[in-house]
Structure formats: structure tokens, C-alpha cells
Design a protein around this motif. Sequence first.
Motif, PDB file in Angstrom:
ATOM      1  N   ILE A   4       0.832  -1.201   0.000  1.00 48.65           N
ATOM      2  CA  ILE A   4       0.000   0.000   0.000  1.00 48.65           C
ATOM      3  C   ILE A   4       0.864   1.248   0.000  1.00 48.65           C
ATOM      4  N   GLY A   5       1.921   1.235   0.818  1.00 50.94           N
ATOM      5  CA  GLY A   5       2.811   2.398   0.876  1.00 50.94           C
ATOM      6  C   GLY A   5       3.523   2.654  -0.431  1.00 50.94           C
ATOM      7  N   GLY A   6       3.834   1.572  -1.162  1.00 43.75           N
ATOM      8  CA  GLY A   6       4.549   1.721  -2.426  1.00 43.75           C
ATOM      9  C   GLY A   6       3.656   1.813  -3.642  1.00 43.75           C
ATOM     10  N   GLY A   7       2.348   1.557  -3.465  1.00 44.07           N
ATOM     11  CA  GLY A   7       1.425   1.620  -4.596  1.00 44.07           C
ATOM     12  C   GLY A   7       1.427   0.378  -5.455  1.00 44.07           C
ATOM     13  N   TRP A   8       1.683  -0.801  -4.849  1.00 42.94           N
ATOM     14  CA  TRP A   8       1.744  -2.045  -5.614  1.00 42.94           C
ATOM     15  C   TRP A   8       0.438  -2.839  -5.508  1.00 42.94           C
ATOM     16  N   GLN A   9      -0.669  -2.192  -5.231  1.00 40.15           N
ATOM     17  CA  GLN A   9      -1.908  -2.924  -4.918  1.00 40.15           C
ATOM     18  C   GLN A   9      -2.318  -3.908  -6.008  1.00 40.15           C
ATOM     19  N   ALA A  10      -2.207  -3.515  -7.267  1.00 37.34           N
ATOM     20  CA  ALA A  10      -2.652  -4.382  -8.358  1.00 37.34           C
ATOM     21  C   ALA A  10      -1.821  -5.667  -8.406  1.00 37.34           C
ATOM     22  N   LEU A  11      -0.504  -5.548  -8.232  1.00 36.82           N
ATOM     23  CA  LEU A  11       0.375  -6.717  -8.239  1.00 36.82           C
ATOM     24  C   LEU A  11      -0.001  -7.678  -7.114  1.00 36.82           C
ATOM     25  N   TRP A  35      14.493   0.011  -4.789  1.00 36.99           N
ATOM     26  CA  TRP A  35      13.852   1.109  -4.059  1.00 36.99           C
ATOM     27  C   TRP A  35      14.119   2.471  -4.692  1.00 36.99           C
ATOM     28  N   SER A  36      15.227   2.601  -5.415  1.00 40.30           N
ATOM     29  CA  SER A  36      15.475   3.863  -6.128  1.00 40.30           C
ATOM     30  C   SER A  36      14.437   4.078  -7.226  1.00 40.30           C
ATOM     31  N   LYS A  37      14.070   3.009  -7.912  1.00 40.57           N
ATOM     32  CA  LYS A  37      13.027   3.116  -8.935  1.00 40.57           C
ATOM     33  C   LYS A  37      11.673   3.421  -8.308  1.00 40.57           C
ATOM     34  N   GLU A  38      11.459   2.910  -7.081  1.00 40.34           N
ATOM     35  CA  GLU A  38      10.213   3.221  -6.385  1.00 40.34           C
ATOM     36  C   GLU A  38      10.104   4.722  -6.108  1.00 40.34           C
ATOM     37  N   VAL A  39      11.233   5.352  -5.784  1.00 39.13           N
ATOM     38  CA  VAL A  39      11.245   6.801  -5.573  1.00 39.13           C
ATOM     39  C   VAL A  39      10.880   7.523  -6.871  1.00 39.13           C
ATOM     40  N   GLU A  40      11.438   7.052  -8.003  1.00 43.76           N
ATOM     41  CA  GLU A  40      11.123   7.667  -9.295  1.00 43.76           C
ATOM     42  C   GLU A  40       9.633   7.544  -9.606  1.00 43.76           C
ATOM     43  N   GLN A  41       9.062   6.384  -9.318  1.00 41.86           N
ATOM     44  CA  GLN A  41       7.634   6.192  -9.566  1.00 41.86           C
ATOM     45  C   GLN A  41       6.787   7.070  -8.648  1.00 41.86           C
ATOM     46  N   THR A  42       7.267   7.259  -7.426  1.00 43.76           N
ATOM     47  CA  THR A  42       6.563   8.157  -6.506  1.00 43.76           C
ATOM     48  C   THR A  42       6.579   9.578  -7.038  1.00 43.76           C
ATOM     49  N   THR A  43       7.719  10.004  -7.571  1.00 40.37           N
ATOM     50  CA  THR A  43       7.823  11.335  -8.165  1.00 40.37           C
ATOM     51  C   THR A  43       6.819  11.501  -9.303  1.00 40.37           C
ATOM     52  N   ALA A  44       6.741  10.481 -10.166  1.00 41.33           N
ATOM     53  CA  ALA A  44       5.794  10.536 -11.291  1.00 41.33           C
ATOM     54  C   ALA A  44       4.358  10.572 -10.775  1.00 41.33           C
ATOM     55  N   ARG A  45       4.082   9.815  -9.713  1.00 43.07           N
ATOM     56  CA  ARG A  45       2.727   9.780  -9.154  1.00 43.07           C
ATOM     57  C   ARG A  45       2.348  11.139  -8.581  1.00 43.07           C
ATOM     58  N   ALA A  79       7.254  17.545  -8.267  1.00 49.61           N
ATOM     59  CA  ALA A  79       8.259  16.486  -8.258  1.00 49.61           C
ATOM     60  C   ALA A  79       9.230  16.715  -7.117  1.00 49.61           C
ATOM     61  N   ILE A  80       9.699  15.628  -6.521  1.00 53.86           N
ATOM     62  CA  ILE A  80      10.711  15.743  -5.495  1.00 53.86           C
ATOM     63  C   ILE A  80      12.074  15.517  -6.125  1.00 53.86           C
ATOM     64  N   ASP A  81      13.065  15.986  -5.465  1.00 55.67           N
ATOM     65  CA  ASP A  81      14.418  15.841  -5.994  1.00 55.67           C
ATOM     66  C   ASP A  81      14.984  14.520  -5.534  1.00 55.67           C
ATOM     67  N   SER A  82      15.112  13.604  -6.462  1.00 52.96           N
ATOM     68  CA  SER A  82      15.700  12.311  -6.123  1.00 52.96           C
ATOM     69  C   SER A  82      17.045  12.130  -6.783  1.00 52.96           C
ATOM     70  N   GLY A  83      17.613  13.220  -7.185  1.00 57.97           N
ATOM     71  CA  GLY A  83      18.867  13.135  -7.898  1.00 57.97           C
ATOM     72  C   GLY A  83      19.991  12.577  -7.098  1.00 57.97           C
ATOM     73  N   ASN A  84      19.919  12.696  -5.764  1.00 56.39           N
ATOM     74  CA  ASN A  84      20.982  12.199  -4.921  1.00 56.39           C
ATOM     75  C   ASN A  84      20.732  10.768  -4.459  1.00 56.39           C
ATOM     76  N   ASN A  85      19.737  10.117  -5.045  1.00 57.24           N
ATOM     77  CA  ASN A  85      19.375   8.791  -4.567  1.00 57.24           C
ATOM     78  C   ASN A  85      19.501   7.745  -5.654  1.00 57.24           C
ATOM     79  N   GLU A  86      20.424   7.939  -6.543  1.00 60.03           N
ATOM     80  CA  GLU A  86      20.593   7.003  -7.655  1.00 60.03           C
ATOM     81  C   GLU A  86      21.512   5.838  -7.283  1.00 60.03           C
ATOM     82  N   ASP A  87      22.144   5.945  -6.102  1.00 56.44           N
ATOM     83  CA  ASP A  87      23.069   4.881  -5.708  1.00 56.44           C
ATOM     84  C   ASP A  87      22.310   3.594  -5.509  1.00 56.44           C
ATOM     85  N   SER A  88      22.983   2.494  -5.800  1.00 61.35           N
ATOM     86  CA  SER A  88      22.382   1.185  -5.540  1.00 61.35           C
ATOM     87  C   SER A  88      22.274   0.981  -4.043  1.00 61.35           C
ATOM     88  N   ILE A  89      21.144   0.398  -3.611  1.00 57.38           N
ATOM     89  CA  ILE A  89      20.982   0.199  -2.166  1.00 57.38           C
ATOM     90  C   ILE A  89      20.748  -1.261  -1.867  1.00 57.38           C
TER      91      ILE A  89
END
Length: 486
Positions: free
Chosen positions: A396-403, A458-468, A476-486
Amino acid sequence: METPLLNGEVKEDYAPVRSWKETKSMFWTETVKMWKIAAPIAFNILCQYGTNSITSIFVGHLGDIQLSSVTISLSVIGTFSFGFMLGMGSALETLCGQAFGAGQVHMLGVYMQRSWIVLWVSCIILLPVYIFATPILKLLGQEDEIADLAGQFTLLVIPQLFSLAINFPTQKFLQAQSRVSVIAWIGFVALTIHIVLLYLFVYVFDWGTTGAAIAFDITAWEITIAQVIYVMGWCKEGWHGFSWSAFNDIWAFVRLSIASAVMSCLEIWYMMSIIILTGHLDNAVIAVGSLSICMNLNGWEAMLFIGINAAISVRVSNELGLGRPRAAKYSVYVTVFQSLLIGFFFMVVILITKDYFAVFFTSSKDLQIAVAKLAFLLGITMVLNSVQPVISGVAIGGGWQALVAYINLGSYYVFGLPLGYLLGYEAKLGVKGLWSGMICGTALQTLLLLIVLYRTNWSKEVEQTTARMRKWGGQAIDSGNNEDSI
């Protein structure tokens, strides 16, 4: 009043954890954050669960028929509508939590109003279930006398159904901002008043089940109105009055709400279906009675994990909105680990007390023996149900309800339910077979969701949140500093 997370957070993400000391520090930090949200929400849900239980207790002193009728109404019709409405309202957890984390607090009130509209229409769609409750219950195999009285009670609690259309979105609005203490206090005061109302209406005024229904309606709207008053009076950051913007993009909002509803309903109705199937077994009285006792205990544990579900949903959505993928990831790992420990604790308690805990529910020796034989399955269910709600909260927090809805459909209804039917009826294992098959479905669902978590970027999840946030009107939020692999 709780301080919103946004005001106390910094936008820098967690540093990678590379030592035992760093792990302990991160674990403690996330534990405090999670339980500050989970404890009040769980307490409030326990109060709501107590409202149903206490209503049944008061009605139980009127007679066995009254008790059975009200219990059937609350557990079958009530659970059906509760699951659907809760799911429809859960879409708001995704949007409000991510918008709050992203600093778009002004959008929360608009989202809440949009959800009010969607859920109010949902109540109208559910009305036929309430109006035709009697024939529905008879179709499910209930005795005529019980079904008739249950149908009358169900008609009287229609106002409670419509209270959910306002209650759930308002609650999600407050949860997204971690304003959860007020929810707990409102739930506690409402439960106390509910007991007084039940005593007056059922015993003093001698209104019977009609009085219980009226008390149920009053308590539901009392909670709803109190939450709305708090929002309008003390949540100036997120509430800026009624807005026509609530009608914008409403169909896209409906699609997200439906995905949430399907995900939640498939989970809630799954365990409800075992009661219906058990009612058609040989020696159904003992089978249903023993299973009902186990499900009652499992229900109390579930209330705690619904609170944790809401808390992790808030944590994940807030962190994704803040553009902090590593913090979201660590919060999930910490919460899953703690929930699993709690689940094992409950399982051990059940296994130690398997020959004794049924005494609190029944004086029948046959029923106590039947419950003891089911204790092992109850313990396994409690462990699985400790992890599954947490992962659903992450979804729910990530918006994956359909999956998750697709995973639930396959695991529960394509695999678990047919397997339970085969073991219970064809293999002649009775209630043990039914429950074992359904546990296998839950285990498969939990395994698949854990795989999804493990593979999440999780970095891609941030990008999807920005798009949402762009799509729903936020910036849009600035996620430019969060491209590192986690």
C-alpha cells in the motif's frame, strides 16, 4: 498532537549499514519510528474490534438466537463490507503518505475529499447486500429464524456502513501525518460510551437487538464526526476547506481504489470462507465451534498486525515521498523481522496453553478437545499472519496494490481454497484439512511477496513516486541524490 514526520526529518538518506554497531543504531531508530505510529493505531483498531465483541456480549444475554443472528450479521455481512470499504480507502494511504513525505501537504485534504466521494458511492453499491441480507444468509445455509433476525439487524446498521465512507479516508489522512494519538483517544472514548449506550438501550429501555443496532450506529458516527472535527480544527497544514479539485482525475483515483479493495478483500474474505465451508462438514456444530474459538483468538492478534500494517504503510510512503529509498528499505526489513518474532511468540503461547485456552470460551469438554487438536494449525496461522499484513502494508505504501491483488487471487483462490476443499472433503480430513489447505495458500502468498520485496529496486520506487506526485497534482521531489544502488 503528534509532530508530523516531515517536520522532524532530513532529506539525506540513511548511510549504508556496514557494521554491527550501525545495524543496532538503525534498528533502534526504525523501531521507535514504527511503534510510535503502530501502537496508537493498533489500540484504536482493538477498540473497534471490541465494539463488535461487546455488542455480541450484550446481545448474548438476550438469547441464543439473538446472539447467533447478531454475530452472523457482524461477522459475515459486516466483514464483507468492512473489507471492501477498507480496501477502497487504502488507496489514500499511498497518495497521502507519499504526498506528505514529498512536502505536498496541501494536497492531503483534496485526496481525502476525493476518497470521501468514491467511498460514498461504494456504500450505495453495497446497499443491496444489506437490504437482501436475509435471503443471502439463507442461501449460505443459515437457519430461517437466525437469517430473518440477522437481516433485520443488518438493515438497522446501514447508517454504520455510510459512516465508513467518511471514517476511513479521514483516518488515513491523519495516519499519513503520524497524527495517530488522537485516533487512539477517539477510539477509546467511543468504546466507553458504546458500553453505556448498550446498557441503556438493551437493558434499561428493553429495545433488544434494535437497541444494540442503534448503539452501534451512534458509536460509528460519533467516531467519524470526532475525527472530522479534529481535521477541520487542528490540521490546517493539510486541510484548506472543501475544494472542487476533489472531482479532478476521479476515475484514475477509482482505479487505484479498486486495486486496493481487491487486494484487501481477497485477504479478508479468504479466512471468512473457511467458516462457511466448515458449516457443511459432518458434526458441523463441533467443527464450527472449535474453529470459531481459534478464529476469535487469531482475530485479536490480527488487530495488532493491522496496526503494524498501517504503520509500515506510512513509513514506506513517507520515505519514498522524501526521496529516501534506503530508509524505506531498512524500515521494511526491521518491521518484517520484529513482526516475525511476535508471530513466533504467539505461536509458542498457543502451543503451551493448547489444552487450556478454550476454557475461556466454552465449558464443553468435546469442544475443548477439538480446539486443542487445532492449536498447531492456529500457531502456524499466527506466524504467517504476522508477516503477511506487513508486506501488504508495504504494498500500500509503495502503490503495488494491483500486483498484490493478482498474487492473492492465485495463492488464495486458485491454490489454497481448492486444496483445502480437497483435503477437507475428498480426503475426509474435515476442518483440519480445510485449514491446512488454506494455510498452504497463505504460505505461498507470503513466499511470493517476500520474493517481490527482495527484488524491489527502491530507487526506482522513488522515481515512480515522483511521477505519481506529478500526476496527482503535487510537485516532483528531488531524487537526484538517490541514484546509488541500495
